[in-house]
Structures are given as structure tokens and as C-alpha cells.
Write an enzyme that holds these catalytic residues in place. Structure first.
Site, PDB file in Angstrom:
ATOM      1  N   TYR A 178       0.861  -1.184   0.000  1.00  0.00           N
ATOM      2  CA  TYR A 178       0.000   0.000   0.000  1.00  0.00           C
ATOM      3  C   TYR A 178       0.898   1.236   0.000  1.00  0.00           C
ATOM      4  CZ  TYR A 178      -4.330   2.549   0.925  1.00  0.00           C
ATOM      5  OH  TYR A 178      -5.426   3.385   0.836  1.00  0.00           O
ATOM      6  N   TYR A 224      -5.293   5.601  -7.253  1.00  0.00           N
ATOM      7  CA  TYR A 224      -5.663   5.333  -5.868  1.00  0.00           C
ATOM      8  C   TYR A 224      -7.100   4.842  -5.778  1.00  0.00           C
ATOM      9  CZ  TYR A 224      -6.040   6.054  -0.803  1.00  0.00           C
ATOM     10  OH  TYR A 224      -6.213   5.874   0.540  1.00  0.00           O
TER      11      TYR A 224
END
Length: 390
Positions: free
Chosen positions: A293, A344
């Protein structure tokens, strides 16, 4: 707790395009991604009987069910904490299908961060937990109102503690961009990033530059989970869920855990890391490819340390030059471009890329990849998973 290793699998992945102006609602994108995942798995929409999305989703489950004509959901839940909940959706789904509460659970995230109306601090406090968590009163009134400002605090301390120099995170951004350059679906497809461009880009919040940060986009991703037995009879090679866990450590806040004794690490990640490696029966050195991430570049070396790939303070040195984290390196990372260069989608696109590595269909495919790690958002209650090819 019974070991769930390899007893469930991801069998379908779907997505919309990633864009800066999708021209439609989050609900519409959610339905498109789910239909794509259903077709990918070789199922019918009537087979879906479980659903998990984020508490932050504006596309409500009841509306998705109505729009798609799903007959009934026997299991439904939501995961909180934004990107920290990405791998949590898979944990919920794996638990549900293994327990017999549902047969085919779809996990979905639909986000319109690029074209949605501008909101103060990029979030709507009327629809979040920010307005009810007491600790926000110590930060928001003084201008600390964005994720980059919160992670900037951790990063500044991390750099001070370990003598990390300005520009040291460039190889992480560069490798993500190189991988995105091979991915036609990525927002930064065919757009290289030079050191000069990186260093000349403005500081978003010191010490994080523009190219240290993820890019807000419009898009949706859907992922279907079922039992290992059912997975063997479907269209795609299953990505078996060998390890999956969530982590929420004490004295934490939502991205502002600044009052812990040490803010240069992530105890939540350390804890879930121990569980997923033990569940899968592997070590960090066994992992062939990882999707970390990467809302911000500094999160990757800190995750490398928290998960045991390197010792404390060695994450930046491991990434130096980018050699170890490129496709031909020791630990290839973020092979679709990640959140910084693909887009994202709150971490769900990282899970989909982890599945593609197991299937052998990535645009930056790692040869003979058998174990694929995916992590959720740092700085919040979070989770991770290990996918296996067999």
C-alpha cells in the site's frame, strides 16, 4: 482459530477504467466492476450471495443489489478505516464462505476522488468518523487536516531517527512509475519520471513531494471470493488465500497515532504480519512479489521493516537504487504501478494485481510467481494477505 490456509480463493476480478473524470456515479461504476468480475469468474449475477464494501462507500449495497438484480444476499458487511480495510474485505469474505454463510462474496470499492465536488480536506466530515473521534480535536483546528500531513509527521520522524536524506524515496516512486509505464490501464501509462522532475516537484507537506504521493482518481474494483472446492471448477486459475488477517494495536488513532512511544513503525502491521506468515506457513523471504500500500512512498520501507523483510531502519537502504524492488530484483513490488502511478482505488487495485501475478497475466509479470503479498493502508487499523498459486 482454525487455519484458513488455502481453503478459500479469489476467482474473479473486475474493474472500470481509471480516470480523472469518469462522468458517472460511484453506483454506476460499482455495478460495472461487479459485472466485469462475474464475467471474469464465469459466473452469473444470480450466483452472488454476499457483498462487502467500505464504510466510506457512497454506493450503498442495497442500491447495488437493486441495480444488478441480485436475488438475495445472505451475508453483507463493511470494513472501516479507508484503505486499511482493503485486505479486510477479503478477510470478511474468506470467513463468510468458509463458514457457509455465503457461496460467492463480492468485495467492491467504487471511488470518485478526482471528479467529485471539492470538500474541505478532501473528505466530507458529515459522512465520516472524523467528527465523532475526540482526538481529531487535537489536529484539525490547527491545519493538520489531510492524509499527507498526517503521514508527513511519521515520515519526518523516521527520516530524523535513521539519518535519511532528502530524495531518498525517489527510487520507490521511480520503480512504481516504470511499472505503470507498462500498464495501459494506469493513469501514468507511458509517462516516465526522472530524478530532476521528482526533485523539482513541489512539497505537498514536508518531507513528501508531489511524486511521493498517490494520485486521486475515479474508478472501481470488484473481487469475488469463494471456497477452494468451488474455485477448482470455475473459469480462472484460483488465487488461493493462504494467509489473511487484520490488525488493530493499542494506543492507536486513525492516521494520527503520534503519542505512541515510537512513531517510526507500524505495530498493527507487525501483528498482522506475524499471523499471515504463520497461517501460510512461509516467511518473508519466500514471497515472490508484493503489492505494498503506497499512498505515500515512505510507507513502503516502513512496511518492509514491520513485516520482517529487513531490520528496523534498513528499509530505505533496501530500496536504494531500486534494484532490489524492480521486476528482476529480490522483491518486485507494485507491478501495476501501485497507488502512486496506477491510481488510488483505496488499495483494491493492489489486490487485483496480486491476483494477476498468480494468474500470470500482469503487464509486469514476475516469472513463476507462486506467493503474492498484498498489504492494506498503514497508519490505521489495517490488514494483509498472501495469495498462492498451486
Amino acid at each position: 482459530m482454525e487455519n484458513l490456509c488455502d481453503k478459500t480463493a479469489i476467482v474473479g476480478i473486475g474493474r472500470t477504467e481509471i480516470s480523472r473524470n469518469c462522468g458517472r456515479t460511484e453506483l454506476k461504476m460499482a455495478t460495472e466492476a461487479i459485472l466485469d468480475a462475474v464475467e471474469d469468474a464465469g459466473l452469473n449475477i444470480e450466483d452472488i450471495d454476499g457483498m462487502i464494501n467500505y464504510t466510506m462507500d457512497t454506493a450503498e449495497q442495497i442500491e447495488i443489489v437493486r441495480s444488478l438484480g441480485i436475488p438475495n444476499l445472505s451475508f453483507f458487511s463493511k470494513t472501516p478505516y479507508g484503505g486499511g480495510g482493503s485486505c479486510g474485505t477479503i478477510a470478511h469474505a474468506a470467513a463468510a464462505v468458509h463458514a457457509g454463510l455465503a457461496n460467492y462474496v463480492v468485495c467492491v470499492r467504487s471511488i470518485r476522488d478526482a471528479s467529485a465536488p471539492v470538500k474541505i480536506g478532501d473528505f466530507d466530515t458529515s459522512k465520516s468518523s472524523y467528527n465523532s473521534d475526540v482526538y481529531w480535536g487535537m489536529y484539525l483546528p490547527y491545519g493538520l487536516i489531510t492524509p499527507v500531513s498526517w503521514i508527513g509527521m511519521f515520515t519526518q520522524r523516521y527520516m530524523h531517527e535513521y539519518g535519511i536524506q532528502d530524495g531518498a524515496f525517489f527510487p520507490i516512486a521511480q520503480v512504481a512509475r516504470e511499472n505503470a509505464n507498462r500498464n495501459p490501464h494506469a493513469l501514468f501509462y507511458n509517462r516516465p519520471l526522472t530524478y530532476e522532475e521528482y526533485m523539482d516537484s513541489p512539497m505537498n507537506v514536508t518531507p513528501l513531494r508531489r511524486h511521493d504521493c498517490c494520485v486521486n482518481v475515479d474508478g472501481a474494483v470488484a473481487i469475488i471470493v469463494t471456497t477452494a472446492d468451488r474455485a477448482q471448477h470455475l473459469k480462472q486459475r484460483p488465487a488461493y488465500i493462504s494467509g489473511v488477517s487484520q490488525g488493530m494495536s493499542t494506543n492507536g488513532e486513525q492516521m494520527t497515532s503520534f503519542y505512541r512511544p515510537d512513531i517510526t513503525g507500524y505495530p498493527e502491521i507487525e501483528e498482522y504480519g506475524k499471523k499471515i506468515f504463520k497461517m501460510a506457513g512461509v516467511t518473508p523471504q519466500d514471497i515472490d512479489v508484493a503489492q505494498f500500500y503506497d499512498a505515500f512512498s515512505s510507507e513502503i520501507p516502513m512496511q518492509l521493516e514491520a513485516l520482517g523483510f529487513v531490520s528496523k531502519g534498513e528499509g530505505v537502504a533496501y530500496c536504494e537504487g531500486g534494484h532490489r524492488i524492480r521486476p528482476d530484483g529480490e522483491l518486485p513490488i507494485n507491478t501495476s504501478g501501485g497507488l502512486m502511478s496506477e491510481g488510488y482505488v483505496h488499495g483494491m487495485n493492489l489486490i487485483a494485481e496480486g491476483v494477476r501475478q498468480i494468474r500470470g497475466t500482469s503487464t509486469t509479470q514476475i516469472k513463476d510467481a507462486e506467493l503474492s503479498l498484498v498489504t492494506g493502508g498503514p497508519g490505521v487499523p489495517t490488514g494483509g494477505l498472501i495469495l498462492k498459486r498451486r
